[in-house]
Design an enzyme around this catalytic site. Sequence first.
Site, PDB file in Angstrom:
ATOM      1  N   TYR A 280      42.559  22.759  27.075  1.00  0.00           N
ATOM      2  CA  TYR A 280      41.232  23.083  26.458  1.00  0.00           C
ATOM      3  C   TYR A 280      40.222  22.864  27.372  1.00  0.00           C
ATOM      4  O   TYR A 280      38.974  23.403  27.094  1.00  0.00           O
ATOM      5  CB  TYR A 280      41.102  22.011  25.193  1.00  0.00           C
ATOM      6  CG  TYR A 280      41.797  22.628  24.048  1.00  0.00           C
ATOM      7  CD1 TYR A 280      41.398  23.480  23.279  1.00  0.00           C
ATOM      8  CD2 TYR A 280      43.093  22.168  23.690  1.00  0.00           C
ATOM      9  CE1 TYR A 280      42.054  24.226  22.031  1.00  0.00           C
ATOM     10  CE2 TYR A 280      43.850  22.570  22.576  1.00  0.00           C
ATOM     11  CZ  TYR A 280      43.210  23.674  21.836  1.00  0.00           C
ATOM     12  OH  TYR A 280      44.136  24.369  20.584  1.00  0.00           O
ATOM     13  N   HIS A 435      42.599  16.770  19.588  1.00  0.00           N
ATOM     14  CA  HIS A 435      43.864  17.457  20.430  1.00  0.00           C
ATOM     15  C   HIS A 435      44.520  16.378  21.324  1.00  0.00           C
ATOM     16  O   HIS A 435      45.555  16.797  21.886  1.00  0.00           O
ATOM     17  CB  HIS A 435      43.180  18.433  21.182  1.00  0.00           C
ATOM     18  CG  HIS A 435      42.741  19.644  20.642  1.00  0.00           C
ATOM     19  ND1 HIS A 435      43.653  20.409  19.927  1.00  0.00           N
ATOM     20  CD2 HIS A 435      41.638  20.396  20.592  1.00  0.00           C
ATOM     21  CE1 HIS A 435      42.851  21.457  19.417  1.00  0.00           C
ATOM     22  NE2 HIS A 435      41.565  21.515  19.734  1.00  0.00           N
TER      23      HIS A 435
END
Length: 755
Positions: A280, A435
């Site tokens: 990410y 996440h």
Amino acid sequence: MHLAKITNLLLFAFTFATPLFIQAQAQAQIQQEHPNLIMTKAGVEKLRQNLGKVPLFDKSLQSVKQQVDAEIALGIDTPIPKDFSGGYTHQRHKLNFQVAQKAGELYQILQDDKYAKYIRDMLFQYEAMYQDLPVHPQTRSYARGKLFWQCLNDSNWLVYMSQAYDAIYDTLSVEERAKLENNLFRPFADFISIGNPQFYNRIHNHSTWGNAAVGMIALVMNDEELLQRALYGIEDDGLELDLKDNDGGFIKVAGQKAGFLANLEEPFSPDGYFTEGPYYQRYAMYPFLIFGLAAHHVKPELQVFEHKDNVLLKAVDALLNLTDADGKFFPLNDGQKGMSYYSPELVTAVDIAYHYGSQDPKLLSIVEKQALVLLNESGLSAAIGVRDGKTQPFAKKSINLSDGPDGKQGGVAILRYGNEDLSLVFKYAAQGLSHGHYDKLSYSLYNKGDEVLQDYGLARFVNIEQKGGGNYLSENKTWAKQTIAHNTLTQNETSHFNGEYETASQYHSDLYLYDDSNKDLQVVSATESNAYPGTAMHRTMAMIKPKNFEKPFVLDILKVSSQTKHQYDLPFYFMGQVMKMNFTYDSPSSLSPLGKDQGYQHLYVEGKGKPSDNTTQFSWLGNGTFYTLTTATDSNDELLLTRLGANDPEFNLRRDAALMIRRKNAGDTVFASVVEPHGSYNLVSELSVNSNSSIKELQVVHDDANYTAIAIKDVKGTTSLFVLANKANSTTQQHKLKINGKYYQWTGAYHFTDS
């Protein structure tokens, strides 16, 4: 009350501007030059002057031209949205914004009006449809978009389309610009921000895209109100309760800072590590750097590139170091395997970091591998550096990257031997926002670009419509995030922090020591005391190259301290074909899950055995190299051969295998293991070399609160000893310890004898 405020804001924002307002807007915009985001007039002139003179830039230009010309020949399609990611409407709108941005670059460089006309026609098709466009029909997201199923992708669209609009700005009349801005761009920016504060006003890569989108269009439109909203978020967003999305959850705390600058400040450590993980970080680097570049051109006083001691430019270096020998990102937290520095985001990142940083010639070796540059001044600069022979190798070495905005929330250490012959990735970081995974003190191991002991990564097939619409699968929660899915300790079949995001977000592991000063003896050690109440874990990983071993190996010491008895499970997710083991096991006639939940429900038990003596060995062959796991065991341990795939009716999970050590009814204990690469097998010559382990015995020869010592005896009878001081990590403290009648003296937190 808060809902009413937001409604009134939206009503005001969507009110059609008066002619007087349009006139004032036009006068303000005339004062700006265009393009001014990723390209400038002076920069474009430099690009034109160098056409035909810089091979890599010319090659990149030709590649983009072929793609855009093919799309222009097909015609413009802006379908009514209906699909998840991977479906036609999603992919079509995504391709539209990507091609429009590239067409803008081509228009500026080649001065061919067909590219400007293509963008103009596309924008007015979107303007015509957007006014009456409802929210997306797919209801899964916590923040539904209009063109896409989530506001995140709508923000992608605006980031790219802002660049396309900027590129053709001067070709449009005042009336055309007013129509686009009042009917499309301003309503679009309002929708993804004040219309969706739960998406926009938080610390997360989603919000970074939203902030950058609003900021980019604000800079083109010279809209100070939108720019402030981009930089600092929405002052009163009405969000007072914790909110959680369906794809993993997040926390929005009342009074929490928001906006682009907060997203630049909070998730990055001073070393440039992004707390959500490299997958990410790669995704977020595009909006971070593109908006940073636009601000550098239009609002240099914001000093985005200089913010937090140049953290954005440091982040590019950190990302490159978070890759294996093939350039693939380590799949920490949610991360799809195979994503690499060949991605478009990293082309952007490396070019910008080279041009606006110190013009580090080592970055040019990455540029050469990418074989593509941006069609702007930073891309030209990188291509000229390559042309002029300035390239130097980007040699990745051992590195310790801190986590947290102050660098004090754990981190990720990477120990490397040689030319990435062996790379150990040790995670002792913070949770990593929504996440993050519940895997304190986990690790993975690589030989060049090959996984030896793997981290599973995420459970998702990105943009593959057949698999959950390309979105996160339920197995991401039930398996990939759970502790048992990682190479770390699970207690009582329960994940760290009981798999509770809110609890896990409060804690991080702590570095005990890191030392890479000796390439033949590199050590990282960290502690975790909050994953299980009343249980402390201290894990030490050492990459060692003894004199009498062919290759380096990894010594893994996991010391567990608890005043009560528990069941401990420690898996090793090996990659390859099983060769042999020195214990017997029973194979069931039918497969059953290992447990009921927290990941255990997905593991089949393919074999169950007991150690044959105090040293257990398990060998496998992976891509031409032999590996042996040697671990100190006792007679009460269970050895489980597991395979992923239980309770997976849609075949969403890989069928990965593991050897698991189960230790029951234990309080204080030590798991000591060595992962040893050795020998080779050539499929062409069919020659097997050194296929057996060089280790005969592994023992925990001393363990108490202060010291833990591991003895490694090789097949020739030579014994090496590794000793760790468990409570004294000073590099100057002297130690003396008696082991098996012999005294050992040393200075520092650890000692290794290579006899």
